[in-house]
Design an enzyme around this catalytic site. Sequence first.
Site, mmCIF file in Angstrom:
data_model
loop_
_atom_site.group_PDB
_atom_site.id
_atom_site.type_symbol
_atom_site.label_atom_id
_atom_site.label_comp_id
_atom_site.label_asym_id
_atom_site.label_seq_id
_atom_site.Cartn_x
_atom_site.Cartn_y
_atom_site.Cartn_z
ATOM 1 N N HIS A 1 0.816 -1.218 0.000
ATOM 2 C CA HIS A 1 0.000 0.000 0.000
ATOM 3 C C HIS A 1 0.846 1.263 0.000
ATOM 4 O O HIS A 1 0.395 2.322 -0.438
ATOM 5 C CB HIS A 1 -0.921 -0.009 1.229
ATOM 6 C CG HIS A 1 -2.190 0.773 1.048
ATOM 7 N ND1 HIS A 1 -2.223 2.007 0.447
ATOM 8 C CD2 HIS A 1 -3.474 0.494 1.401
ATOM 9 C CE1 HIS A 1 -3.474 2.456 0.436
ATOM 10 N NE2 HIS A 1 -4.241 1.553 1.006
ATOM 11 N N ASP B 1 -9.200 -6.202 -18.265
ATOM 12 C CA ASP B 1 -9.492 -7.197 -19.306
ATOM 13 C C ASP B 1 -8.178 -7.628 -19.945
ATOM 14 O O ASP B 1 -7.482 -6.832 -20.567
ATOM 15 C CB ASP B 1 -10.426 -6.585 -20.351
ATOM 16 C CG ASP B 1 -10.862 -7.583 -21.412
ATOM 17 O OD1 ASP B 1 -10.335 -8.713 -21.431
ATOM 18 O OD2 ASP B 1 -11.719 -7.226 -22.241
#
Length: 375
Positions: free
Chosen positions: A136, A341
Amino acid sequence: MGFAVRRTSRSYVRPSAATPSGTLELSIIDRVVGLRHLVRSLHVFPAPAPAGERGAAAGSPARAVREALGKALVDYYPFAGRLDDAGRLDQYPFAIPEDDLLPDAAPDVEPLDLPLSMQVTEFSCGGFVVGLISCHALADGLGAAQFINAVGDYARGLPRPRVSPVWARDLVPSPPKLSSAPPPFPRMFQFWHLVVDLSLDSITRAKSQFLQSTGQRCSTFDVAIAKVWQARTRALRLADPSTRVNLCFFANTRHLLRGGAAGFYGNCFYTVTVSAESGAVEAADVAGVVAMIRDAKARLPAKFARWAAGELAEQDPYELSFTYESLFVSDWTRLGFLEADYGWGTPSQGEKKAKGEGLRENKKKKNRERKKKIK
């Protein structure tokens, strides 16, 4: 029932072309101690539709992701890490322990020293899972999703990512460090995992109620966290109704930086805190709790500007205090992970595994129910 995952290879993936050398400075937000942890998430891709119904890519998802990752690491070279490929299985992925779908530890490497690791698990049906672990301190949710979409862009044959990344940590303000109170005595917490289903009908009714009572519109996020906060406050059964309870969530602040910081993938958020007496939260209708949340959101630009100018008198907003009376919420539905995708379509489901909170979004459900995991 148990199912075994067979990891067939493990290797570091290097950028496919030369990358710059030198030192990159982290922003004051990147350096927050609490962000020095790993965020784990699973991205589930269903089996492709029959030929002719969808332009599914050919070949191995693991190979496609690996090759695209090498290209994306040229643009996002601070992320340079490794990729695990996993062998094919023949069962539904969630019948498998999540740790088997996530990358395992690299030998002799401190996990936090790896900015990013990925594992692709393929199934005989044609579906696959991308397991992602990222630090993070290098990127927030929007930044990690921006990187994952860049990998997808390359996997589908694009010559470059649709969003060009910028490091630009100097865009983040660097105010004088606020004085902080001494850390409280460590407390031990007992957390329960609970899944709460909020139907689209109940959210729509609450939105309508808020519109009728205020003349203003509210978001699904506003309603969802209002319902959860109120239910959790009631469940605490606090003896004194004047006890303060807090709702905390993290708001993107890229639009508050100079030029909007297009392509910025570092940490760029501010903690929004809603505080009220427990009795008021318990007794209010949903519209009333939503109003509290929206008031806090409306104050965000001014609060962020005061923090940036070093004018805040209260405690540093990035040093969080965890108590039973505080609820922390993280929403991953609009970060962009569900748009990634690699050539086989977008994920049907994404699940975040992080410290203290989580959210699962399943695109297969027609009524778009929001599922929140609350600890």
